[in-house]
Design a protein around this motif. Sequence first.
Motif, PDB file in Angstrom:
ATOM      1  N   PRO A 101      -1.513  17.725  65.659  1.00  0.00           N
ATOM      2  CA  PRO A 101      -0.941  17.220  64.402  1.00  0.00           C
ATOM      3  C   PRO A 101      -1.307  18.075  63.190  1.00  0.00           C
ATOM      4  O   PRO A 101      -0.584  18.088  62.206  1.00  0.00           O
ATOM      5  CB  PRO A 101      -1.539  15.819  64.298  1.00  0.00           C
ATOM      6  N   SER A 102      -2.425  18.775  63.260  1.00  0.00           N
ATOM      7  CA  SER A 102      -2.867  19.562  62.116  1.00  0.00           C
ATOM      8  C   SER A 102      -2.228  20.957  62.059  1.00  0.00           C
ATOM      9  O   SER A 102      -2.414  21.681  61.092  1.00  0.00           O
ATOM     10  CB  SER A 102      -4.390  19.717  62.153  1.00  0.00           C
ATOM     11  N   GLN A 103      -1.496  21.325  63.100  1.00  0.00           N
ATOM     12  CA  GLN A 103      -0.866  22.646  63.162  1.00  0.00           C
ATOM     13  C   GLN A 103       0.610  22.560  62.791  1.00  0.00           C
ATOM     14  O   GLN A 103       1.292  21.617  63.149  1.00  0.00           O
ATOM     15  CB  GLN A 103      -1.017  23.231  64.563  1.00  0.00           C
ATOM     16  N   ALA A 104       1.089  23.586  62.114  1.00  0.00           N
ATOM     17  CA  ALA A 104       2.500  23.612  61.718  1.00  0.00           C
ATOM     18  C   ALA A 104       3.376  24.206  62.806  1.00  0.00           C
ATOM     19  O   ALA A 104       4.573  23.919  62.870  1.00  0.00           O
ATOM     20  CB  ALA A 104       2.673  24.400  60.424  1.00  0.00           C
ATOM     21  N   SER A 105       2.799  25.023  63.657  1.00  0.00           N
ATOM     22  CA  SER A 105       3.596  25.670  64.697  1.00  0.00           C
ATOM     23  C   SER A 105       3.011  25.360  66.070  1.00  0.00           C
ATOM     24  O   SER A 105       1.853  24.971  66.193  1.00  0.00           O
ATOM     25  CB  SER A 105       3.644  27.178  64.470  1.00  0.00           C
ATOM     26  N   TYR A 106       3.855  25.534  67.079  1.00  0.00           N
ATOM     27  CA  TYR A 106       3.423  25.285  68.451  1.00  0.00           C
ATOM     28  C   TYR A 106       2.541  26.454  68.891  1.00  0.00           C
ATOM     29  O   TYR A 106       2.947  27.609  68.787  1.00  0.00           O
ATOM     30  CB  TYR A 106       4.639  25.112  69.353  1.00  0.00           C
ATOM     31  N   HIS A 107       1.369  26.137  69.409  1.00  0.00           N
ATOM     32  CA  HIS A 107       0.447  27.207  69.750  1.00  0.00           C
ATOM     33  C   HIS A 107       0.003  27.194  71.203  1.00  0.00           C
ATOM     34  O   HIS A 107      -0.766  28.049  71.616  1.00  0.00           O
ATOM     35  CB  HIS A 107      -0.787  27.178  68.834  1.00  0.00           C
ATOM     36  N   TYR A 108       0.485  26.224  71.967  1.00  0.00           N
ATOM     37  CA  TYR A 108       0.269  26.241  73.401  1.00  0.00           C
ATOM     38  C   TYR A 108       1.632  26.344  74.083  1.00  0.00           C
ATOM     39  O   TYR A 108       2.551  25.586  73.741  1.00  0.00           O
ATOM     40  CB  TYR A 108      -0.455  24.983  73.875  1.00  0.00           C
ATOM     41  N   TRP A 109       1.727  27.271  75.032  1.00  0.00           N
ATOM     42  CA  TRP A 109       3.009  27.516  75.688  1.00  0.00           C
ATOM     43  C   TRP A 109       2.823  27.609  77.197  1.00  0.00           C
ATOM     44  O   TRP A 109       1.817  28.131  77.675  1.00  0.00           O
ATOM     45  CB  TRP A 109       3.620  28.825  75.187  1.00  0.00           C
ATOM     46  N   GLY A 110       3.818  27.134  77.926  1.00  0.00           N
ATOM     47  CA  GLY A 110       3.835  27.312  79.358  1.00  0.00           C
ATOM     48  C   GLY A 110       4.460  28.655  79.721  1.00  0.00           C
ATOM     49  O   GLY A 110       4.887  29.414  78.846  1.00  0.00           O
ATOM     50  N   GLN A 111       4.540  28.912  81.011  1.00  0.00           N
ATOM     51  CA  GLN A 111       5.059  30.201  81.474  1.00  0.00           C
ATOM     52  C   GLN A 111       6.577  30.200  81.624  1.00  0.00           C
ATOM     53  O   GLN A 111       7.194  31.249  81.771  1.00  0.00           O
ATOM     54  CB  GLN A 111       4.417  30.568  82.821  1.00  0.00           C
ATOM     55  N   GLY A 112       7.168  29.017  81.560  1.00  0.00           N
ATOM     56  CA  GLY A 112       8.617  28.915  81.612  1.00  0.00           C
ATOM     57  C   GLY A 112       9.157  28.621  82.996  1.00  0.00           C
ATOM     58  O   GLY A 112       8.531  28.936  84.011  1.00  0.00           O
ATOM     59  N   THR A 113      10.319  28.000  83.026  1.00  0.00           N
ATOM     60  CA  THR A 113      11.023  27.738  84.280  1.00  0.00           C
ATOM     61  C   THR A 113      12.496  28.087  84.088  1.00  0.00           C
ATOM     62  O   THR A 113      13.086  27.759  83.053  1.00  0.00           O
ATOM     63  CB  THR A 113      10.841  26.277  84.732  1.00  0.00           C
ATOM     64  N   GLN A 114      13.077  28.767  85.061  1.00  0.00           N
ATOM     65  CA  GLN A 114      14.447  29.255  84.939  1.00  0.00           C
ATOM     66  C   GLN A 114      15.440  28.149  85.273  1.00  0.00           C
ATOM     67  O   GLN A 114      15.327  27.473  86.305  1.00  0.00           O
ATOM     68  CB  GLN A 114      14.679  30.435  85.884  1.00  0.00           C
ATOM     69  N   VAL A 115      16.422  27.990  84.406  1.00  0.00           N
ATOM     70  CA  VAL A 115      17.546  27.089  84.648  1.00  0.00           C
ATOM     71  C   VAL A 115      18.814  27.938  84.638  1.00  0.00           C
ATOM     72  O   VAL A 115      19.075  28.651  83.668  1.00  0.00           O
ATOM     73  CB  VAL A 115      17.636  25.987  83.580  1.00  0.00           C
ATOM     74  N   THR A 116      19.570  27.871  85.708  1.00  0.00           N
ATOM     75  CA  THR A 116      20.816  28.616  85.811  1.00  0.00           C
ATOM     76  C   THR A 116      21.946  27.634  86.105  1.00  0.00           C
ATOM     77  O   THR A 116      21.881  26.884  87.086  1.00  0.00           O
ATOM     78  CB  THR A 116      20.743  29.667  86.921  1.00  0.00           C
ATOM     79  N   VAL A 117      22.957  27.653  85.253  1.00  0.00           N
ATOM     80  CA  VAL A 117      24.099  26.773  85.422  1.00  0.00           C
ATOM     81  C   VAL A 117      25.313  27.628  85.761  1.00  0.00           C
ATOM     82  O   VAL A 117      25.727  28.482  84.972  1.00  0.00           O
ATOM     83  CB  VAL A 117      24.367  25.946  84.151  1.00  0.00           C
ATOM     84  N   SER A 118      25.861  27.406  86.929  1.00  0.00           N
ATOM     85  CA  SER A 118      27.008  28.194  87.368  1.00  0.00           C
ATOM     86  C   SER A 118      28.308  27.483  87.011  1.00  0.00           C
ATOM     87  O   SER A 118      28.390  26.255  87.004  1.00  0.00           O
ATOM     88  CB  SER A 118      26.930  28.420  88.873  1.00  0.00           C
ATOM     89  N   SER A 119      29.309  28.286  86.725  1.00  0.00           N
ATOM     90  CA  SER A 119      30.612  27.712  86.330  1.00  0.00           C
ATOM     91  C   SER A 119      31.503  27.481  87.534  1.00  0.00           C
ATOM     92  O   SER A 119      31.219  27.897  88.638  1.00  0.00           O
ATOM     93  CB  SER A 119      31.299  28.646  85.335  1.00  0.00           C
TER      94      SER A 119
END
Length: 119
Positions: A101-119
């Motif tokens: 709550p005391s921080q203005a920006s996000y400072h912890y991040w995960g490594q990410g997960t890929q989402v692929t949507v095919s048409s």
Amino acid sequence: QVQLVESGGGVVQAGGSLRLSCAASGRTLSNYYMAWFRQAPGKEREFVSSISWSGSGTYYGDSVKGRFTISRDNAKNAVYLQMNSLKPEDTAVYYCAARSPSQASYHYWGQGTQVTVSS
């Protein structure tokens, strides 16, 4: 130190659904703001959604409003992103983030997960 680990990404056809999960470890995040961001190849990172520590406040980017739902389970130290009516333009790496709550920006991040949507 906080570690965030995303899961639930994959390949889905347009119109389908996916549910992303973010598990936190290292400390309890019950009083932290949590968010999801995404980044597509060649594009800047984009805000997707955020949720207050209590879960009573949720916010969405214009491109996902009405299709995505963010939620959290403080007992499990986890946050989720339910994605419905997926479109090819939703294809990206999705990142979980946290800030105190005391921080203005996000400072912890995960490594990410890929989402692929095919048409």
